[in-house]
Scaffold this motif. Structure first.
Motif, PDB file in Angstrom:
ATOM      1  N   CYS A  50       0.816  -1.211   0.000  1.00  0.00           N
ATOM      2  CA  CYS A  50       0.000   0.000   0.000  1.00  0.00           C
ATOM      3  C   CYS A  50       0.854   1.268   0.000  1.00  0.00           C
ATOM      4  CB  CYS A  50      -0.908   0.016   1.219  1.00  0.00           C
ATOM      5  SG  CYS A  50      -1.993  -1.415   1.317  1.00  0.00           S
ATOM      6  N   SER A  51       2.161   1.087  -0.006  1.00  0.00           N
ATOM      7  CA  SER A  51       3.087   2.227   0.061  1.00  0.00           C
ATOM      8  C   SER A  51       4.149   2.168  -1.010  1.00  0.00           C
ATOM      9  CB  SER A  51       3.792   2.230   1.423  1.00  0.00           C
ATOM     10  OG  SER A  51       2.871   2.313   2.453  1.00  0.00           O
ATOM     11  N   TYR A  52       3.935   1.346  -2.003  1.00  0.00           N
ATOM     12  CA  TYR A  52       4.970   1.060  -2.981  1.00  0.00           C
ATOM     13  C   TYR A  52       4.919   1.956  -4.212  1.00  0.00           C
ATOM     14  CZ  TYR A  52       7.568  -1.538  -6.488  1.00  0.00           C
ATOM     15  OH  TYR A  52       8.429  -1.900  -7.474  1.00  0.00           O
ATOM     16  N   SER A  53       3.724   2.250  -4.697  1.00  0.00           N
ATOM     17  CA  SER A  53       3.613   2.992  -5.953  1.00  0.00           C
ATOM     18  C   SER A  53       2.268   3.701  -6.045  1.00  0.00           C
ATOM     19  CB  SER A  53       3.743   2.026  -7.132  1.00  0.00           C
ATOM     20  OG  SER A  53       3.406   2.665  -8.343  1.00  0.00           O
ATOM     21  N   ALA A  54       2.307   4.953  -6.451  1.00  0.00           N
ATOM     22  CA  ALA A  54       1.062   5.698  -6.660  1.00  0.00           C
ATOM     23  C   ALA A  54       0.302   5.172  -7.871  1.00  0.00           C
ATOM     24  CB  ALA A  54       1.364   7.182  -6.831  1.00  0.00           C
ATOM     25  N   GLU A  55       0.954   4.386  -8.697  1.00  0.00           N
ATOM     26  CA  GLU A  55       0.302   3.800  -9.873  1.00  0.00           C
ATOM     27  C   GLU A  55      -0.427   2.501  -9.541  1.00  0.00           C
ATOM     28  OE1 GLU A  55       0.203   5.445 -12.780  1.00  0.00           O
ATOM     29  OE2 GLU A  55       1.252   6.986 -11.632  1.00  0.00           O
ATOM     30  N   MET A  77      -7.190   5.082  -6.005  1.00  0.00           N
ATOM     31  CA  MET A  77      -7.089   5.635  -4.664  1.00  0.00           C
ATOM     32  C   MET A  77      -6.168   6.851  -4.673  1.00  0.00           C
ATOM     33  SD  MET A  77      -9.059   3.767  -2.838  1.00  0.00           S
ATOM     34  CE  MET A  77      -8.605   4.290  -1.188  1.00  0.00           C
ATOM     35  N   ARG A  78      -6.473   7.833  -3.822  1.00  0.00           N
ATOM     36  CA  ARG A  78      -5.596   8.986  -3.658  1.00  0.00           C
ATOM     37  C   ARG A  78      -4.357   8.514  -2.921  1.00  0.00           C
ATOM     38  NH1 ARG A  78      -4.509  12.390   0.332  1.00  0.00           N
ATOM     39  NH2 ARG A  78      -6.257  11.779   1.641  1.00  0.00           N
ATOM     40  N   CYS A  79      -3.226   9.026  -3.322  1.00  0.00           N
ATOM     41  CA  CYS A  79      -1.973   8.669  -2.665  1.00  0.00           C
ATOM     42  C   CYS A  79      -1.294   9.923  -2.140  1.00  0.00           C
ATOM     43  CB  CYS A  79      -1.036   7.970  -3.640  1.00  0.00           C
ATOM     44  SG  CYS A  79      -1.585   6.307  -4.055  1.00  0.00           S
ATOM     45  N   VAL A 124       3.736   8.009  -2.644  1.00  0.00           N
ATOM     46  CA  VAL A 124       3.459   6.677  -3.176  1.00  0.00           C
ATOM     47  C   VAL A 124       2.584   5.852  -2.233  1.00  0.00           C
ATOM     48  CG1 VAL A 124       5.533   6.575  -4.604  1.00  0.00           C
ATOM     49  CG2 VAL A 124       5.621   5.742  -2.248  1.00  0.00           C
ATOM     50  N   ARG A 125       2.213   6.438  -1.131  1.00  0.00           N
ATOM     51  CA  ARG A 125       1.437   5.727  -0.103  1.00  0.00           C
ATOM     52  C   ARG A 125      -0.052   5.958  -0.287  1.00  0.00           C
ATOM     53  NH1 ARG A 125       2.585   4.901   5.983  1.00  0.00           N
ATOM     54  NH2 ARG A 125       0.493   4.799   6.853  1.00  0.00           N
ATOM     55  N   CYS A 126      -0.826   4.898  -0.289  1.00  0.00           N
ATOM     56  CA  CYS A 126      -2.281   4.998  -0.387  1.00  0.00           C
ATOM     57  C   CYS A 126      -2.805   5.762   0.822  1.00  0.00           C
ATOM     58  CB  CYS A 126      -2.896   3.599  -0.430  1.00  0.00           C
ATOM     59  SG  CYS A 126      -4.703   3.631  -0.477  1.00  0.00           S
ATOM     60  N   ALA A 127      -3.698   6.699   0.579  1.00  0.00           N
ATOM     61  CA  ALA A 127      -4.248   7.537   1.643  1.00  0.00           C
ATOM     62  C   ALA A 127      -5.096   6.741   2.636  1.00  0.00           C
ATOM     63  CB  ALA A 127      -5.076   8.669   1.038  1.00  0.00           C
ATOM     64  N   ALA A 128      -5.517   5.541   2.269  1.00  0.00           N
ATOM     65  CA  ALA A 128      -6.325   4.721   3.176  1.00  0.00           C
ATOM     66  C   ALA A 128      -5.466   3.934   4.166  1.00  0.00           C
ATOM     67  CB  ALA A 128      -7.197   3.760   2.375  1.00  0.00           C
ATOM     68  N   LEU A 129      -4.158   3.900   3.959  1.00  0.00           N
ATOM     69  CA  LEU A 129      -3.278   3.147   4.849  1.00  0.00           C
ATOM     70  C   LEU A 129      -3.004   3.935   6.123  1.00  0.00           C
ATOM     71  CD1 LEU A 129      -1.537   0.548   5.109  1.00  0.00           C
ATOM     72  CD2 LEU A 129       0.377   1.933   4.278  1.00  0.00           C
ATOM     73  N   MET A 133      -1.858 -10.762  -2.887  1.00  0.00           N
ATOM     74  CA  MET A 133      -1.896 -11.766  -1.828  1.00  0.00           C
ATOM     75  C   MET A 133      -0.549 -11.870  -1.115  1.00  0.00           C
ATOM     76  SD  MET A 133      -5.003 -12.646  -2.044  1.00  0.00           S
ATOM     77  CE  MET A 133      -5.026 -13.949  -0.839  1.00  0.00           C
ATOM     78  N   PRO A 134      -0.556 -12.157   0.168  1.00  0.00           N
ATOM     79  CA  PRO A 134       0.690 -12.303   0.912  1.00  0.00           C
ATOM     80  C   PRO A 134       1.624 -13.312   0.245  1.00  0.00           C
ATOM     81  CG  PRO A 134      -1.181 -12.361   2.409  1.00  0.00           C
ATOM     82  CD  PRO A 134      -1.733 -12.406   1.011  1.00  0.00           C
ATOM     83  N   GLY A 135       2.837 -12.855  -0.050  1.00  0.00           N
ATOM     84  CA  GLY A 135       3.845 -13.726  -0.646  1.00  0.00           C
ATOM     85  C   GLY A 135       3.825 -13.807  -2.155  1.00  0.00           C
ATOM     86  N   ASP A 136       2.857 -13.135  -2.830  1.00  0.00           N
ATOM     87  CA  ASP A 136       2.866 -13.195  -4.297  1.00  0.00           C
ATOM     88  C   ASP A 136       3.915 -12.221  -4.849  1.00  0.00           C
ATOM     89  OD1 ASP A 136       1.680 -10.643  -4.313  1.00  0.00           O
ATOM     90  OD2 ASP A 136      -0.242 -11.333  -5.083  1.00  0.00           O
ATOM     91  N   VAL A 137       4.067 -12.185  -6.158  1.00  0.00           N
ATOM     92  CA  VAL A 137       5.104 -11.369  -6.787  1.00  0.00           C
ATOM     93  C   VAL A 137       4.977  -9.900  -6.402  1.00  0.00           C
ATOM     94  CG1 VAL A 137       6.014 -10.563  -8.996  1.00  0.00           C
ATOM     95  CG2 VAL A 137       5.400 -12.955  -8.717  1.00  0.00           C
ATOM     96  N   GLU A 138       3.760  -9.363  -6.419  1.00  0.00           N
ATOM     97  CA  GLU A 138       3.559  -7.958  -6.070  1.00  0.00           C
ATOM     98  C   GLU A 138       3.944  -7.703  -4.620  1.00  0.00           C
ATOM     99  OE1 GLU A 138       1.261  -9.850  -7.619  1.00  0.00           O
ATOM    100  OE2 GLU A 138       1.178  -8.899  -9.584  1.00  0.00           O
ATOM    101  N   CYS A 139       3.555  -8.608  -3.736  1.00  0.00           N
ATOM    102  CA  CYS A 139       3.896  -8.494  -2.319  1.00  0.00           C
ATOM    103  C   CYS A 139       5.417  -8.496  -2.135  1.00  0.00           C
ATOM    104  CB  CYS A 139       3.266  -9.657  -1.552  1.00  0.00           C
ATOM    105  SG  CYS A 139       3.867  -9.889   0.136  1.00  0.00           S
ATOM    106  N   LEU A 140       6.085  -9.456  -2.735  1.00  0.00           N
ATOM    107  CA  LEU A 140       7.533  -9.570  -2.572  1.00  0.00           C
ATOM    108  C   LEU A 140       8.273  -8.379  -3.166  1.00  0.00           C
ATOM    109  CD1 LEU A 140       7.981 -13.379  -3.241  1.00  0.00           C
ATOM    110  CD2 LEU A 140       7.836 -12.193  -1.033  1.00  0.00           C
ATOM    111  N   THR A 141       7.772  -7.855  -4.287  1.00  0.00           N
ATOM    112  CA  THR A 141       8.371  -6.682  -4.901  1.00  0.00           C
ATOM    113  C   THR A 141       8.278  -5.472  -3.972  1.00  0.00           C
ATOM    114  OG1 THR A 141       7.861  -7.474  -7.122  1.00  0.00           O
ATOM    115  CG2 THR A 141       8.249  -5.111  -6.894  1.00  0.00           C
ATOM    116  N   ALA A 142       7.086  -5.260  -3.414  1.00  0.00           N
ATOM    117  CA  ALA A 142       6.885  -4.131  -2.503  1.00  0.00           C
ATOM    118  C   ALA A 142       7.710  -4.301  -1.230  1.00  0.00           C
ATOM    119  CB  ALA A 142       5.391  -4.009  -2.170  1.00  0.00           C
ATOM    120  N   ARG A 143       7.727  -5.503  -0.687  1.00  0.00           N
ATOM    121  CA  ARG A 143       8.510  -5.763   0.528  1.00  0.00           C
ATOM    122  C   ARG A 143       9.996  -5.503   0.281  1.00  0.00           C
ATOM    123  NH1 ARG A 143       6.537  -8.418   4.834  1.00  0.00           N
ATOM    124  NH2 ARG A 143       8.508  -9.500   5.173  1.00  0.00           N
TER     125      ARG A 143
END
Length: 98
Positions: free
Chosen positions: A17-22, A49-51, A54-59, A83-93
């Protein structure tokens, strides 16, 4: 020997939720779904969502320590498919060194 899958606790992470405004873009939601998201949290062009940077405003909370989605029950589809542990999750982490 079976390799163990690491456990990921989204509420102590928040990297996705903090990785990319896109990233938090609306895609398959219908009008009724979008109407449930508070207008103050929607981007000015209504694309997602408004960011804040790069952080989502809802976080809420601090990434890597304790986080929560302030609109979790009505979050957009893009948030539901990460989902926890998927490619997007691991990239952001990885971007946060988590």
């Amino acid at each position: 020997m079976i390799a163990e899958t690491p456990m990921f606790d989204c509420q102590s992470c928040g990297a996705c939720c903090s990785y990319s405004a896109e990233w938090p873009r609306f895609s398959t939601e219908d009008e009724a779904d979008l109407a449930q998201i508070p207008e103050a949290l929607v981007a000015a062009d209504f694309s997602g969502m408004r960011c804040d940077g790069v952080r989502c405003a809802a976080l809420t909370g601090e990434v890597g320590k304790h986080t929560a989605c302030s609109i979790h029950p009505v979050r957009p589809d893009v948030c539901r498919i990460c989902m926890p542990g998927d490619v997007e999750c691991l990239t952001a982490r990885a971007a946060f060194g988590l």
